[in-house]
Enzyme design. Sequence first.
Site, short mmCIF file in Angstrom:
data_model
loop_
_atom_site.label_atom_id
_atom_site.label_comp_id
_atom_site.label_asym_id
_atom_site.label_seq_id
_atom_site.Cartn_x
_atom_site.Cartn_y
_atom_site.Cartn_z
N GLU A 72 24.92 0.47 2.58
CA GLU A 72 24.53 1.25 3.75
C GLU A 72 25.16 0.65 5.01
O GLU A 72 25.44 -0.55 5.05
CB GLU A 72 23.01 1.19 3.94
CG GLU A 72 22.18 1.67 2.77
CD GLU A 72 22.15 3.19 2.66
OE1 GLU A 72 22.35 3.85 3.69
OE2 GLU A 72 21.96 3.69 1.55
N LYS A 102 10.94 -2.86 -6.06
CA LYS A 102 11.06 -2.51 -7.48
C LYS A 102 10.34 -3.54 -8.34
O LYS A 102 9.67 -3.21 -9.32
CB LYS A 102 12.53 -2.42 -7.89
CG LYS A 102 13.28 -1.27 -7.22
CD LYS A 102 14.78 -1.37 -7.52
CE LYS A 102 15.59 -0.29 -6.83
NZ LYS A 102 17.03 -0.63 -6.81
N GLY A 111 22.85 6.32 -8.03
CA GLY A 111 23.79 7.43 -8.17
C GLY A 111 23.02 8.72 -8.40
O GLY A 111 21.91 8.70 -8.92
N ASP A 138 14.81 -4.21 -1.19
CA ASP A 138 14.86 -3.14 -2.20
C ASP A 138 14.41 -3.69 -3.55
O ASP A 138 13.59 -3.09 -4.25
CB ASP A 138 16.30 -2.60 -2.26
CG ASP A 138 16.51 -1.62 -3.39
OD1 ASP A 138 16.26 -0.42 -3.18
OD2 ASP A 138 16.91 -2.05 -4.49
N VAL A 158 19.82 12.37 -4.16
CA VAL A 158 18.99 12.51 -5.37
C VAL A 158 18.62 13.97 -5.60
O VAL A 158 18.78 14.49 -6.71
CB VAL A 158 17.72 11.62 -5.28
CG1 VAL A 158 16.82 11.87 -6.48
CG2 VAL A 158 18.10 10.15 -5.19
N LYS A 171 10.62 4.22 -4.45
CA LYS A 171 10.03 2.90 -4.75
C LYS A 171 9.18 2.38 -3.60
O LYS A 171 8.17 1.72 -3.82
CB LYS A 171 11.11 1.88 -5.06
CG LYS A 171 12.06 1.69 -3.90
CD LYS A 171 13.31 0.95 -4.24
CE LYS A 171 14.30 1.15 -3.12
NZ LYS A 171 15.15 2.32 -3.22
N ILE A 173 17.86 3.91 -16.07
CA ILE A 173 17.35 2.97 -17.07
C ILE A 173 15.83 3.16 -17.21
O ILE A 173 15.12 3.06 -16.22
CB ILE A 173 17.66 1.51 -16.69
CG1 ILE A 173 19.12 1.38 -16.27
CG2 ILE A 173 17.35 0.57 -17.83
CD1 ILE A 173 19.47 0.00 -15.73
#
Lengths: 425, 425
Positions: free
Chosen positions: B190, B205, B302, B201, B14, B105, B136
């Site tokens: 992963e 979120k 990504g 995950d 990131v 997150k 998004i």
Amino acid sequence: MKEIIIGFLGCGNVGSGVWKLLKSIEKDIAHRMHLSIRVKKVLVRDVNKARNCDVPHELLTASVDELLDDPEITLVVECMGGEQPATEYMLRALRGGKTVVTANKVALALNWHRLQAAAQERNVGLYYEASVCGAIPVINVLQNSLQANRIGHIMGIINGTTNYILSRMYENGEDYRDVLGDAQRLGLAEPNPASDVEGYDAAYKLSIMASLAFHGRVPVSKVYTEGITKLTAMDISCGKEMGYVLKLLAIAKREENTVQVRVHPTFLPESHPLSSVNGSFNAMYLHGHACQEMMLQGRGAGDLPTASAVVSDILHAATVPEHSYPTFANTAEADPSLVFNDNWVSKYFIRLSAEDRPGVLAKIAGWLAQEDVSIATMLQKGRADDGRVPLIFVTHTAPEKSLRKALESFDTALCTVESVIRVEE
Amino acid sequence: MKEIIIGFLGCGNVGSGVWKLLKSIEKDIAHRMHLSIRVKKVLVRDVNKARNCDVPHELLTASVDELLDDPEITLVVECMGGEQPATEYMLRALRGGKTVVTANKVALALNWHRLQAAAQERNVGLYYEASVCGAIPVINVLQNSLQANRIGHIMGIINGTTNYILSRMYENGEDYRDVLGDAQRLGLAEPNPASDVEGYDAAYKLSIMASLAFHGRVPVSKVYTEGITKLTAMDISCGKEMGYVLKLLAIAKREENTVQVRVHPTFLPESHPLSSVNGSFNAMYLHGHACQEMMLQGRGAGDLPTASAVVSDILHAATVPEHSYPTFANTAEADPSLVFNDNWVSKYFIRLSAEDRPGVLAKIAGWLAQEDVSIATMLQKGRADDGRVPLIFVTHTAPEKSLRKALESFDTALCTVESVIRVEE
């Protein structure tokens, strides 16, 4: 509790929706935002006409002065539609120090520069989420979520009426005229449908979206506009057989140093995300250099969906300490940094009616080849009643002007061009 | 020209993406926003490790103090991931009067209240668009475009790894283990895939999204979480035969006075807009009382898509005159106004392996009927190798607890429950 006193210009479909929505969330926003929104006056043409909502009669007024000269009203919701008198009323409101929230794509697309200049002069807000695609937050996302992107293209289904018509033609093989008639009976198309079916409505919206995406004013006069009135059930069924879905697309593309803005019927592969956006839904598909592909879809019209956008603007305007304005919107003219290209490159679906004799196919391929247009796919249908053969070609990408020139060279004794429809991937 | 001096906490995938994106739009934002963003320090574990981007070596530091104690740095981009030390570093930054933009997150879902309290105390910003669904704009849309809506439900495909795995299982009939192995080789999963495939995950979120949608804190501990590790190719192919597509959905629903938050594999009808969101794409589908149906889809992970969200937060933070904070986020506990319901009503896909003898079907229907669970569809597949018959039922809607109780009453000598998968419409 903070109180905002507002006035409505207009109380038709959108105004009634805003009234209903404000009532339905009154307690929530009092509780959550410590905010009360009081509608003080509602401008209507005829105060005695029956309304779609329970606005108290004493709020209605036929006098715009009464509303615009009321110093208590600090925010005006414009939902009259049309360029005038809406633009003049909004200008008066802004010059009088009132923030304006509008759902009016025509007034905004044509007079953005005048409206914004007036807003900036008095440091009041000008908000217009509802002017494009109803509830879908196209404006907010382009302005506030994608600022880090160079947007390469936007493709939008931004007119619900035409999408409804084309979806039905695709599903049931119906004719344009029949579906239009039904849509009119259902209230999905206007008695005079030109604004929708000729693509004008989409062109206004695209002018606004493209300006935001390209950070430069894209006047509606720069938008190439072609409607759906000439499309036939035959085109749609031939396209379907080849794996294509027909949509009225609003396209804004940036290629190297040029941009294209165009509204026209477009074949898309069935697998494209926009192909499954059916009925009266709207959608915006785009590509940015960082976000990559993104699509927003939802209800692009209707009283409550449009009110969803209007009221989100009201709540925003009521709570931000300072209003902001896109810098590009201060001019009426196209931004000088944008070079408009009307010779865009596309694939084309071409339907011909040809003489059924040897050598015709070779001639057609030859005429196309002379302009460097090459054929990707060909479909021959059974002989028609007039003894001619329907032939369908899909070309490889070619510049629009080459394609047009090639078509002009066709010998009409041998074949007639029935339709030319652009194809996007 | 306004200059903002920033620091990065972390420079992995990131962080490198943010660096690259900032470089790529440097001239644009100078020209358009009269803004220059200077990265002054980048915290990394090992300053000598090779990087995915060309951050100059002299910017790298292994000392968090050097970065957090630098008074010139007014904004910190946190892209380390994980709860700690990221949370402590962010708290220090905020308490030091620096605005924080995070893509984390886990830290946000677990410590939102502490982070926000620290931000409010110093009147600095806390931004987290990138913490949910990459590019998004889920956070912006929930916070700023849908405030006028009572959101009835959200259904999201918010984990790209599991969506990639399930899409391939659906398309090719492949087994879970095989696709997971491929996904790991391709870098889409992963080496230890638990966080994705067990649904954790997605649960983090969903906790963030549901809090924003319901205007009340929804701690991650309230999210029912079930992963995809037990799904078989057989379940997916039977569902496919019945017109269903399997997705790992994150669901937040409000029904009357209760809410449900849950992450689990879910069958959706093929025609549902989420069913065609394939591969590593993410999407959020929701229904509000005004906007009605809406869907946002795009790249949920990504480097550049995530950077798109991070940089939009940086640009926003750099230009707003005042930061704002959701009022609900000041507590660690679930909002007392939210009543959590874990006995939700759903349809169920049940796959059984049954003795092939007369009367078994009647018994099964009877056991279900005892708990008021009625059968909507039944599918019997050819006899399996063990001589038993695979039977698939889809029920009408029933409360989860009734269904579980009914299943417990099944006589295991006659039939074994192989899978139970919820079905949404």
